[in-house]
Design an enzyme around this catalytic site. Structure first.
Site, PDB file in Angstrom:
ATOM      1  N   ASP A  85      68.787  32.175  17.803  1.00 41.69           N
ATOM      2  CA  ASP A  85      68.408  33.175  17.138  1.00 41.69           C
ATOM      3  C   ASP A  85      67.367  32.857  16.084  1.00 41.69           C
ATOM      4  OD1 ASP A  85      69.735  32.040  14.045  1.00 41.69           O
ATOM      5  OD2 ASP A  85      71.021  31.283  15.929  1.00 41.69           O
ATOM      6  N   ASP A 174      76.491  39.298  10.654  1.00 40.88           N
ATOM      7  CA  ASP A 174      76.594  37.833  10.184  1.00 40.88           C
ATOM      8  C   ASP A 174      77.099  37.782   8.755  1.00 40.88           C
ATOM      9  OD1 ASP A 174      75.729  35.615   9.124  1.00 40.88           O
ATOM     10  OD2 ASP A 174      73.567  35.851   9.464  1.00 40.88           O
ATOM     11  N   GLU A 176      78.638  35.401   6.088  1.00 39.00           N
ATOM     12  CA  GLU A 176      78.592  33.876   5.785  1.00 39.00           C
ATOM     13  C   GLU A 176      78.605  33.681   4.271  1.00 39.00           C
ATOM     14  OE1 GLU A 176      74.662  31.840   6.323  1.00 39.00           O
ATOM     15  OE2 GLU A 176      74.654  33.236   8.141  1.00 39.00           O
TER      16      GLU A 176
END
Length: 287
Positions: A85, A174, A176
């Site tokens: 990534d 994503d 987090e």
């Protein structure tokens, strides 16, 4: 007695003179170019505050969960496919070099919040495709900035879409630890966070026909969603854990689809594995 005091006084004066000369020499040395003094061992300097837009997948993981992970693929992954990534931090990526090292898929940061687009997206997204990789796009969530539906729409409108061409993976949310102001959970309750994620994934599904992949860590998911088990039946899991095994998974998921196992690796980017053979990766791309 008088002579003793006089000798003591002279001795004291000599000592004081010597100390003064030594201090003068030290002061002179400190003014010379290139002269450095040892700093107290207080550990590494604090990191600069993150600026909105510069976050990347896994940015917050080492500081919260310890270390950067192994420098190569952990053993015992018989059926797996290596991937990377990348974000704007990697700039123009050497995709031929990555292909030669065995990387066969890639995810590229497209957007963050509703305020940021990756300046290198075209080179990274198109370059990985042109070299033969299966690739997809990811969105770095900032729930404190705007709603889940708004961010999903921004993502789809700026690179996060999907097409049934056999080379495009579904988009990734994503989610987090908060790299900006506030606590790790973006100052949201577990129920509010679950609703935010559901708004994002439902909007993404409505726009693209695909269920978004969810990238997270087990610790973050447990703390910030109350370990909600409501996404495992629909959304593939990309687990981040920099260790020799993925470890325990969040509630609702019986297995992981992707595993980010290190923030270091050959050539560039974080390194990951797809949990399955290459034909299963192709099947995920095809929907």
């Amino acid at each position: 007695m008088p002579s003793y005091r006089s000798g003591s006084s002279r001795s004291t004066r000599r000592t004081a003179t010597a100390v003064g000369m030594l201090l003068s020499v030290l002061a002179l040395l400190l003014t010379l170019p290139g002269t450095a003094t040892a700093a107290p061992d207080d550990g590494p300097a604090p990191a600069e505050p993150a600026q909105r837009g510069n976050a990347w997948m896994g940015m917050t993981v080492p500081g919260h969960e310890g270390g950067r992970g192994p420098d190569r693929t952990p053993p015992g992954l018989a059926a797996s496919v290596e991937g990377v990534d990348v974000s704007s931090h990697q700039g123009n990526v050497d995709w031929n070099g990555l292909w030669g090292s065995g990387v066969r898929w890639a995810y590229v940061k497209a957007t963050e919040g509703t305020y940021y687009r990756n300046d290198y997206f075209s080179q990274q997204y198109g370059g990985s495709y042109n070299v033969g990789m299966i690739r997809g796009a990811y969105h770095f969530a900032n729930p404190k900035d705007s709603g889940g539906a708004a961010q999903a729409n921004f993502f789809v409108d700026h690179g996060g879409g999907w097409s049934k061409d056999g080379k495009t993976l579904p988009g990734v949310l994503d989610i987090e630890y908060n790299p900006y102001d506030g606590n790790d959970c973006y100052d949201m309750s577990a129920s509010a966070m679950v609703n935010w994620i559901r708004d994002f994934t439902n909007t993404y599904k409505a726009r693209t026909g695909r269920d978004a992949v969810i990238y997270t860590t087990t610790s973050w998911w447990t703390a910030c969603t109350g370990n909600n088990g409501g996404f495992g039946a629909t959304n593939p899991l990309w687990i981040a854990r920099y260790a020799s095994a993925p470890g325990g998974l969040p509630a609702g998921w019986g297995f992981h689809t992707f595993w980010q196992y290190t923030s270091t690796g050959p050539i560039v980017g974080d390194h990951n594995v797809f949990n399955g053979a290459y034909d299963r990766l192709q099947a995920l791309a095809n929907g």
